[in-house]
Scaffold this motif. Structure first.
Motif, PDB file in Angstrom:
ATOM      1  N   ALA A 234      21.909  -4.059   9.776  1.00 35.47           N
ATOM      2  CA  ALA A 234      23.120  -4.367   9.006  1.00 35.47           C
ATOM      3  C   ALA A 234      23.126  -5.824   8.557  1.00 35.47           C
ATOM      4  N   LYS A 235      22.619  -6.703   9.396  1.00 29.42           N
ATOM      5  CA  LYS A 235      22.591  -8.127   9.066  1.00 29.42           C
ATOM      6  C   LYS A 235      21.645  -8.453   7.914  1.00 29.42           C
ATOM      7  N   LEU A 236      20.677  -7.563   7.653  1.00 28.69           N
ATOM      8  CA  LEU A 236      19.726  -7.812   6.562  1.00 28.69           C
ATOM      9  C   LEU A 236      20.421  -7.914   5.206  1.00 28.69           C
ATOM     10  N   PHE A 237      21.526  -7.186   5.034  1.00 27.02           N
ATOM     11  CA  PHE A 237      22.195  -7.150   3.735  1.00 27.02           C
ATOM     12  C   PHE A 237      22.953  -8.442   3.426  1.00 27.02           C
ATOM     13  N   THR A 238      23.104  -9.310   4.424  1.00 25.16           N
ATOM     14  CA  THR A 238      23.709 -10.626   4.191  1.00 25.16           C
ATOM     15  C   THR A 238      22.708 -11.747   4.455  1.00 25.16           C
ATOM     16  N   ASN A 239      21.460 -11.378   4.687  1.00 24.03           N
ATOM     17  CA  ASN A 239      20.402 -12.364   4.938  1.00 24.03           C
ATOM     18  C   ASN A 239      19.916 -12.910   3.595  1.00 24.03           C
ATOM     19  N   TRP A 240      20.107 -14.214   3.366  1.00 28.01           N
ATOM     20  CA  TRP A 240      19.784 -14.791   2.057  1.00 28.01           C
ATOM     21  C   TRP A 240      18.297 -14.657   1.716  1.00 28.01           C
ATOM     22  N   LYS A 241      17.442 -14.606   2.733  1.00 20.94           N
ATOM     23  CA  LYS A 241      16.012 -14.415   2.470  1.00 20.94           C
ATOM     24  C   LYS A 241      15.756 -13.046   1.842  1.00 20.94           C
ATOM     25  N   MET A 242      16.399 -12.030   2.386  1.00 16.63           N
ATOM     26  CA  MET A 242      16.226 -10.683   1.851  1.00 16.63           C
ATOM     27  C   MET A 242      16.845 -10.550   0.456  1.00 16.63           C
ATOM     28  N   LEU A 243      17.957 -11.234   0.221  1.00 20.82           N
ATOM     29  CA  LEU A 243      18.600 -11.175  -1.089  1.00 20.82           C
ATOM     30  C   LEU A 243      17.691 -11.758  -2.165  1.00 20.82           C
ATOM     31  N   LEU A 244      16.930 -12.810  -1.833  1.00 20.41           N
ATOM     32  CA  LEU A 244      16.005 -13.393  -2.804  1.00 20.41           C
ATOM     33  C   LEU A 244      14.827 -12.483  -3.109  1.00 20.41           C
ATOM     34  N   ILE A 245      14.529 -11.565  -2.198  1.00 22.65           N
ATOM     35  CA  ILE A 245      13.392 -10.649  -2.383  1.00 22.65           C
ATOM     36  C   ILE A 245      13.769  -9.430  -3.227  1.00 22.65           C
ATOM     37  N   ILE A 246      15.063  -9.143  -3.368  1.00 23.52           N
ATOM     38  CA  ILE A 246      15.506  -7.903  -4.010  1.00 23.52           C
ATOM     39  C   ILE A 246      14.893  -7.673  -5.395  1.00 23.52           C
ATOM     40  N   PRO A 247      14.907  -8.649  -6.339  1.00 22.46           N
ATOM     41  CA  PRO A 247      14.304  -8.358  -7.653  1.00 22.46           C
ATOM     42  C   PRO A 247      12.821  -7.998  -7.565  1.00 22.46           C
ATOM     43  N   ALA A 248      12.075  -8.698  -6.711  1.00 19.61           N
ATOM     44  CA  ALA A 248      10.650  -8.373  -6.542  1.00 19.61           C
ATOM     45  C   ALA A 248      10.484  -6.987  -5.933  1.00 19.61           C
ATOM     46  N   ALA A 249      11.319  -6.668  -4.945  1.00 18.01           N
ATOM     47  CA  ALA A 249      11.237  -5.352  -4.305  1.00 18.01           C
ATOM     48  C   ALA A 249      11.579  -4.245  -5.298  1.00 18.01           C
ATOM     49  N   TRP A 250      12.649  -4.427  -6.052  1.00 18.50           N
ATOM     50  CA  TRP A 250      13.084  -3.410  -7.014  1.00 18.50           C
ATOM     51  C   TRP A 250      12.009  -3.136  -8.064  1.00 18.50           C
ATOM     52  N   SER A 251      11.344  -4.197  -8.509  1.00 16.67           N
ATOM     53  CA  SER A 251      10.379  -4.050  -9.602  1.00 16.67           C
ATOM     54  C   SER A 251       9.028  -3.530  -9.155  1.00 16.67           C
ATOM     55  N   SER A 252       8.704  -3.641  -7.839  1.00 18.92           N
ATOM     56  CA  SER A 252       7.324  -3.457  -7.402  1.00 18.92           C
ATOM     57  C   SER A 252       6.850  -2.006  -7.353  1.00 18.92           C
ATOM     58  N   ASN A 253       7.739  -1.038  -7.489  1.00 15.97           N
ATOM     59  CA  ASN A 253       7.339   0.367  -7.707  1.00 15.97           C
ATOM     60  C   ASN A 253       7.979   0.937  -8.957  1.00 15.97           C
ATOM     61  N   PHE A 254       8.853   0.161  -9.584  1.00 19.05           N
ATOM     62  CA  PHE A 254       9.542   0.608 -10.789  1.00 19.05           C
ATOM     63  C   PHE A 254       8.540   0.895 -11.908  1.00 19.05           C
ATOM     64  N   PHE A 255       7.462   0.109 -11.945  1.00 21.42           N
ATOM     65  CA  PHE A 255       6.510   0.239 -13.062  1.00 21.42           C
ATOM     66  C   PHE A 255       5.580   1.437 -12.941  1.00 21.42           C
ATOM     67  N   TYR A 256       5.514   2.091 -11.766  1.00 23.67           N
ATOM     68  CA  TYR A 256       4.612   3.228 -11.625  1.00 23.67           C
ATOM     69  C   TYR A 256       4.948   4.354 -12.608  1.00 23.67           C
ATOM     70  N   THR A 257       6.231   4.614 -12.802  1.00 23.73           N
ATOM     71  CA  THR A 257       6.628   5.693 -13.708  1.00 23.73           C
ATOM     72  C   THR A 257       6.078   5.454 -15.101  1.00 23.73           C
ATOM     73  N   TYR A 258       6.251   4.233 -15.585  1.00 22.72           N
ATOM     74  CA  TYR A 258       5.750   3.900 -16.921  1.00 22.72           C
ATOM     75  C   TYR A 258       4.228   4.001 -16.976  1.00 22.72           C
ATOM     76  N   GLN A 259       3.552   3.422 -15.993  1.00 20.03           N
ATOM     77  CA  GLN A 259       2.087   3.381 -16.028  1.00 20.03           C
ATOM     78  C   GLN A 259       1.464   4.764 -15.878  1.00 20.03           C
ATOM     79  N   PHE A 260       1.983   5.577 -14.963  1.00 19.56           N
ATOM     80  CA  PHE A 260       1.382   6.886 -14.712  1.00 19.56           C
ATOM     81  C   PHE A 260       1.749   7.913 -15.785  1.00 19.56           C
ATOM     82  N   ASN A 261       3.046   8.005 -16.102  1.00 20.14           N
ATOM     83  CA  ASN A 261       3.506   9.045 -17.033  1.00 20.14           C
ATOM     84  C   ASN A 261       3.338   8.652 -18.496  1.00 20.14           C
TER      85      ASN A 261
END
Length: 462
Positions: A234-261
């Motif tokens: 639960a504490k991870l959602f207010t951890n500023w380190k994890m918040l800074l990682i969110i855009p990288a995390a969101w994007s890092s599998n987002f592109f598979y759909t475009y590349q594969f399909n």
């Protein structure tokens, strides 16, 4: 009593070889081979576009279900791993990959997508557990100054699964240049590899039994409990380190759909898609090794190495996405290109093939970079399993959205621009994270000691 390859001196076990069964090298290699057999083969199946089917609808819906449950159990996976330990967690996780491949074997005959969707949702649970455990092993077992090397070791073994997995449909469908869907033997081949990987999880040791070459253990905590893990997650959602990682995390599998399909499936025929995947996953091996060298050996300062890695990945990524944009302007949903064949299309094949190869290179470098940064935030297995679980959960939420975006027929160009933008936004945030949170070797983070105090004393080993 010491492990083989170790000596006891004054009651202390002294490591003698990195090829010891309980060494980080052997254990990271083992989890690499587990992922070679399970997600490696899954990647080869996904990389075919549409799960190897002519109509990607069933695969897209199954992938949406998969990444939706993956998002939840990715975040919970670190806590579950800390409670159950690696063997039980990974054994149950890997068995779900066999079921998923089997659902497409069923679909090949009956064209009912309900089984594939349910299997996808179950696989999402398993994948969340697997990748949280894998991330904890890969980032916490190695010594702090060699995390990049061990990440590249894992990534190379894991992506060899994609290479071999790409060869399976390529060889089995080689003489079917006009075929639309892969044959039964392709899915059966995937299932055999996935079953082997499931059994291999029994060889993984708990972190309390893994000893680094300098004699230190990955953790002194032998088990956790539900209350501790619920609070820490639960504490991870207010951890500023994890918040800074969110855009990288969101994007890092987002592109598979475009590349594969929308690149591999749209531009190439069936056998060429298998051929392309051999090189896509092979490029990942090259990319991870190259980035591992930068992240471990380019500068004395760990933070300086991190900045160098982000600079290289950022520059290369920008160039590759610009190349992708130039390629995408040549076709659209309403103006599809003629299918390319690696043997028959001549020079027209070269440009799109190099682009797809480059996408694989960038994927490995981008994800290895993020894993290295996460590994630099702590050295403790319990903390890192939660961090990696959070990363994989956000990553999977992004992937779930991406598969539905494609299912709803969003334009190819819009998908490419979105991927380009998400990747670009993440780089400066990762720079800030390294600047504020990654310590140079020899410095410790008080969070590790604080978290260890929260965990209860051990009564028995996992």
């Amino acid at each position: 009593m010491g492990f083989e390859g170790m000596e006891e001196s004054g009651g202390t076990e002294v490591p003698q070889s990195k090829f010891r069964y309980n060494s980080p090298f052997v254990q990271v290699s083992l989890i690499g081979f587990v992922c070679f057999c399970c997600p490696g083969m899954f990647n080869a199946l996904s990389g075919m576009g549409g799960g190897g089917q002519v109509d990607p609808t069933a695969s897209n819906n199954a992938s949406t279900a998969l990444y939706t449950t993956f998002a939840v159990f990715g975040i919970l996976g670190g806590g579950i791993y800390n409670i159950l330990g690696p063997r039980l967690t990974l054994l149950s996780a890997c068995s779900t990959y066999v079921l998923y491949a089997g659902s497409f074997l069923y679909y090949n005959h009956h064209k009912h997508q309900a089984f594939a969707i349910v299997a996808g949702a179950i696989l999402g649970i398993g994948a969340g557990l697997l990748w949280a455990g894998q991330g904890a092993i890969m980032t916490s077992y190695p010594p702090p100054n060699r995390k990049g090397t061990y990440i590249s070791l894992f990534w190379s073994i894991f992506n060899m699964g994609g290479v071999i997995g790409g060869l399976i449909p390529f060889v089995l469908n080689y003489h079917r240049s006009e075929a639309a869907s892969v044959n039964d033997a392709t899915y059966i081949g995937f299932m055999i590899f996935m079953s082997i990987g499931t059994l291999l999880t029994l060889a993984i040791l708990p972190p309390s039994k893994v000893v680094r070459d300098d004699g230190t253990k990955c953790t002194d905590i032998l088990y956790s409990n539900v209350t501790t893990e619920a609070i820490e997650i639960a504490k991870l959602f207010t951890n500023w380190k994890m918040l800074l990682i969110i855009p990288a995390a969101w994007s890092s599998n987002f592109f598979y759909t475009y590349q594969f399909n929308n690149v591999n499936q749209i531009m190439f025929n069936l056998r060429t898609r298998g051929f392309n995947n051999v090189f896509y996953w092979g490029a990942q091996m090259l990319g991870s090794v190259a980035l591992g060298q930068i992240m471990d050996f380019s500068f004395k300062s760990r933070r300086a190495r991190g900045f160098a890695g982000i600079s290289v990945v950022g520059a290369l990524g920008t160039a590759i996405w610009i190349g992708g944009l130039a390629n995408q302007l040549n076709y659209s949903r309403s103006d599809l290109p003629e299918k390319l064949d690696f043997k028959d299309s001549g020079s027209a094949f070269a440009g799109p093939f190099v682009l797809y190869f480059s996408f694989g290179l960038l994927d490995a470098m981008f994800q290895s970079m993020v894993y290295w940064i996460i590994g630099g935030l702590a050295d403790n297995s319990e903390i890192l399993s939660r961090y990696v679980g959070f990363y994989k959960g956000i990553q999977s939420a992004g992937a779930a959205v991406a598969w539905q975006v494609d299912t709803r027929k969003a334009s190819f160009l819009a998908q490419l621009v979105t991927n380009f933008a998400l990747n670009t936004v993440s780089y400066p945030l990762l720079v800030v994270l390294i600047l504020l949170a990654v310590k140079d070797e020899g410095k410790t983070d008080v969070e590790e000691f604080t978290t260890e105090k929260v965990a209860e004393p051990a009564a028995s080993e996992k």
